[in-house]
Scaffold this motif. Sequence first.
Motif, PDB file in Angstrom:
ATOM      1  N   HIS A  95       0.838  -1.203   0.000  1.00 65.67           N
ATOM      2  CA  HIS A  95       0.000   0.000   0.000  1.00 65.67           C
ATOM      3  C   HIS A  95       0.865   1.242   0.000  1.00 65.67           C
ATOM      4  CE1 HIS A  95      -3.821  -1.945   0.455  1.00 65.67           C
ATOM      5  NE2 HIS A  95      -3.405  -2.609   1.510  1.00 65.67           N
ATOM      6  N   ALA A  96       0.336   2.283  -0.602  1.00 66.97           N
ATOM      7  CA  ALA A  96       0.953   3.598  -0.507  1.00 66.97           C
ATOM      8  C   ALA A  96       0.765   4.094   0.924  1.00 66.97           C
ATOM      9  CB  ALA A  96       0.297   4.556  -1.493  1.00 66.97           C
ATOM     10  N   PRO A  97       1.640   4.980   1.403  1.00 68.60           N
ATOM     11  CA  PRO A  97       1.442   5.522   2.753  1.00 68.60           C
ATOM     12  C   PRO A  97       0.051   6.140   2.905  1.00 68.60           C
ATOM     13  CG  PRO A  97       3.606   6.099   1.939  1.00 68.60           C
ATOM     14  CD  PRO A  97       2.862   5.476   0.776  1.00 68.60           C
ATOM     15  N   GLY A  98      -0.548   5.916   4.057  1.00 71.80           N
ATOM     16  CA  GLY A  98      -1.878   6.452   4.328  1.00 71.80           C
ATOM     17  C   GLY A  98      -2.619   5.592   5.327  1.00 71.80           C
ATOM     18  N   ASN A  99      -3.895   5.899   5.512  1.00 78.34           N
ATOM     19  CA  ASN A  99      -4.755   5.165   6.440  1.00 78.34           C
ATOM     20  C   ASN A  99      -5.735   4.302   5.668  1.00 78.34           C
ATOM     21  OD1 ASN A  99      -3.693   6.319   8.868  1.00 78.34           O
ATOM     22  ND2 ASN A  99      -4.750   8.203   8.318  1.00 78.34           N
ATOM     23  N   TYR A 100      -5.953   3.083   6.162  1.00 79.27           N
ATOM     24  CA  TYR A 100      -6.820   2.126   5.484  1.00 79.27           C
ATOM     25  C   TYR A 100      -7.710   1.426   6.488  1.00 79.27           C
ATOM     26  CZ  TYR A 100      -3.489   2.821   1.722  1.00 79.27           C
ATOM     27  OH  TYR A 100      -2.696   3.379   0.759  1.00 79.27           O
ATOM     28  N   ARG A 101      -8.821   0.907   5.983  1.00 80.86           N
ATOM     29  CA  ARG A 101      -9.716   0.067   6.775  1.00 80.86           C
ATOM     30  C   ARG A 101      -9.700  -1.314   6.137  1.00 80.86           C
ATOM     31  NH1 ARG A 101     -14.001   0.026  10.264  1.00 80.86           N
ATOM     32  NH2 ARG A 101     -15.698  -1.400   9.788  1.00 80.86           N
ATOM     33  N   VAL A 102      -9.406  -2.328   6.947  1.00 79.75           N
ATOM     34  CA  VAL A 102      -9.328  -3.712   6.481  1.00 79.75           C
ATOM     35  C   VAL A 102     -10.555  -4.446   6.991  1.00 79.75           C
ATOM     36  CG1 VAL A 102      -7.981  -5.838   6.541  1.00 79.75           C
ATOM     37  CG2 VAL A 102      -6.821  -3.622   6.586  1.00 79.75           C
ATOM     38  N   GLU A 103     -11.251  -5.123   6.088  1.00 77.95           N
ATOM     39  CA  GLU A 103     -12.407  -5.931   6.483  1.00 77.95           C
ATOM     40  C   GLU A 103     -12.239  -7.325   5.893  1.00 77.95           C
ATOM     41  OE1 GLU A 103     -17.276  -5.894   6.511  1.00 77.95           O
ATOM     42  OE2 GLU A 103     -16.230  -4.688   5.022  1.00 77.95           O
TER      43      GLU A 103
ATOM     44  N   ALA B 199     -14.440  -9.439  10.380  1.00 76.00           N
ATOM     45  CA  ALA B 199     -13.460  -8.832  11.274  1.00 76.00           C
ATOM     46  C   ALA B 199     -12.939  -7.571  10.599  1.00 76.00           C
ATOM     47  CB  ALA B 199     -12.319  -9.800  11.543  1.00 76.00           C
ATOM     48  N   THR B 200     -12.741  -6.507  11.370  1.00 77.25           N
ATOM     49  CA  THR B 200     -12.253  -5.256  10.807  1.00 77.25           C
ATOM     50  C   THR B 200     -11.077  -4.736  11.632  1.00 77.25           C
ATOM     51  OG1 THR B 200     -13.794  -3.944  12.108  1.00 77.25           O
ATOM     52  CG2 THR B 200     -14.519  -4.601   9.908  1.00 77.25           C
ATOM     53  N   ALA B 201     -10.265  -3.925  10.978  1.00 76.90           N
ATOM     54  CA  ALA B 201      -9.138  -3.297  11.662  1.00 76.90           C
ATOM     55  C   ALA B 201      -8.750  -2.050  10.895  1.00 76.90           C
ATOM     56  CB  ALA B 201      -7.956  -4.250  11.751  1.00 76.90           C
ATOM     57  N   GLU B 202      -8.158  -1.115  11.608  1.00 78.42           N
ATOM     58  CA  GLU B 202      -7.612   0.092  10.993  1.00 78.42           C
ATOM     59  C   GLU B 202      -6.125  -0.141  10.757  1.00 78.42           C
ATOM     60  OE1 GLU B 202      -9.633   2.610  10.085  1.00 78.42           O
ATOM     61  OE2 GLU B 202     -11.278   1.405  10.906  1.00 78.42           O
ATOM     62  N   LEU B 203      -5.627   0.354   9.652  1.00 86.63           N
ATOM     63  CA  LEU B 203      -4.230   0.149   9.291  1.00 86.63           C
ATOM     64  C   LEU B 203      -3.613   1.474   8.876  1.00 86.63           C
ATOM     65  CD1 LEU B 203      -1.828  -1.699   8.474  1.00 86.63           C
ATOM     66  CD2 LEU B 203      -2.943  -1.982   6.267  1.00 86.63           C
TER      67      LEU B 203
END
Length: 192
Positions: A154-162, A171-175
């Motif tokens: 991934h490019a730098p930044g914020n993501y949401r993983v589901e 299941a979800t998580a912030e990355l």
Amino acid sequence: APDEIWNCGAIVLARGGTVLVTAAGTELPPEGTPEFLVLREGVPANALEREGDAWRSGPLQPGAYRLQVRGRGIAAKQLPFEIRTDETTRLEVPLHRGVPIQIRLRAATTDEGVQPELHITDSHDELVLAADVSLWQDEEGNAHTGEWRTEVSHAPGNYRVEARLEAGPRATAELRVDPGEALGYLLVSDRP
């Protein structure tokens, strides 16, 4: 059954089109080989084949599609495109360096046929990756039921993983991905 006749109605064969992808970008890592998948709801994913300096699909039905871009060290993303009858849709896709992230999913299940699906969205809620996750194998090659793993960049930044399990929990998580070469790890689990 023997001698049974099925009436399938009228079957219409429509001429399709193709997509031709060329990659742009000079900041890719040496091991970065791009992978391109054509996605459409209700249709199995279709990998593009290398053709010289480009990648081409086989015949596709007219309509809207998404192109999944990924590869080791290449930032994952999805791009919409349209297929028209008897036309080649040409896409020039800029490729950018990404930070490799290993995503592991552990779920309390004994069903061997369960195939989790991973959806990753960026901070603008845009889908950047939709992929199946493979069963995790240890160094001896033994698969472990209920444990899956995939790697994506991934490019730098914020993501949401589901992670979505067939007829099961989500299941979800912030990355958060920071610039750098270090391999990141994320464990997504429905276990306490």
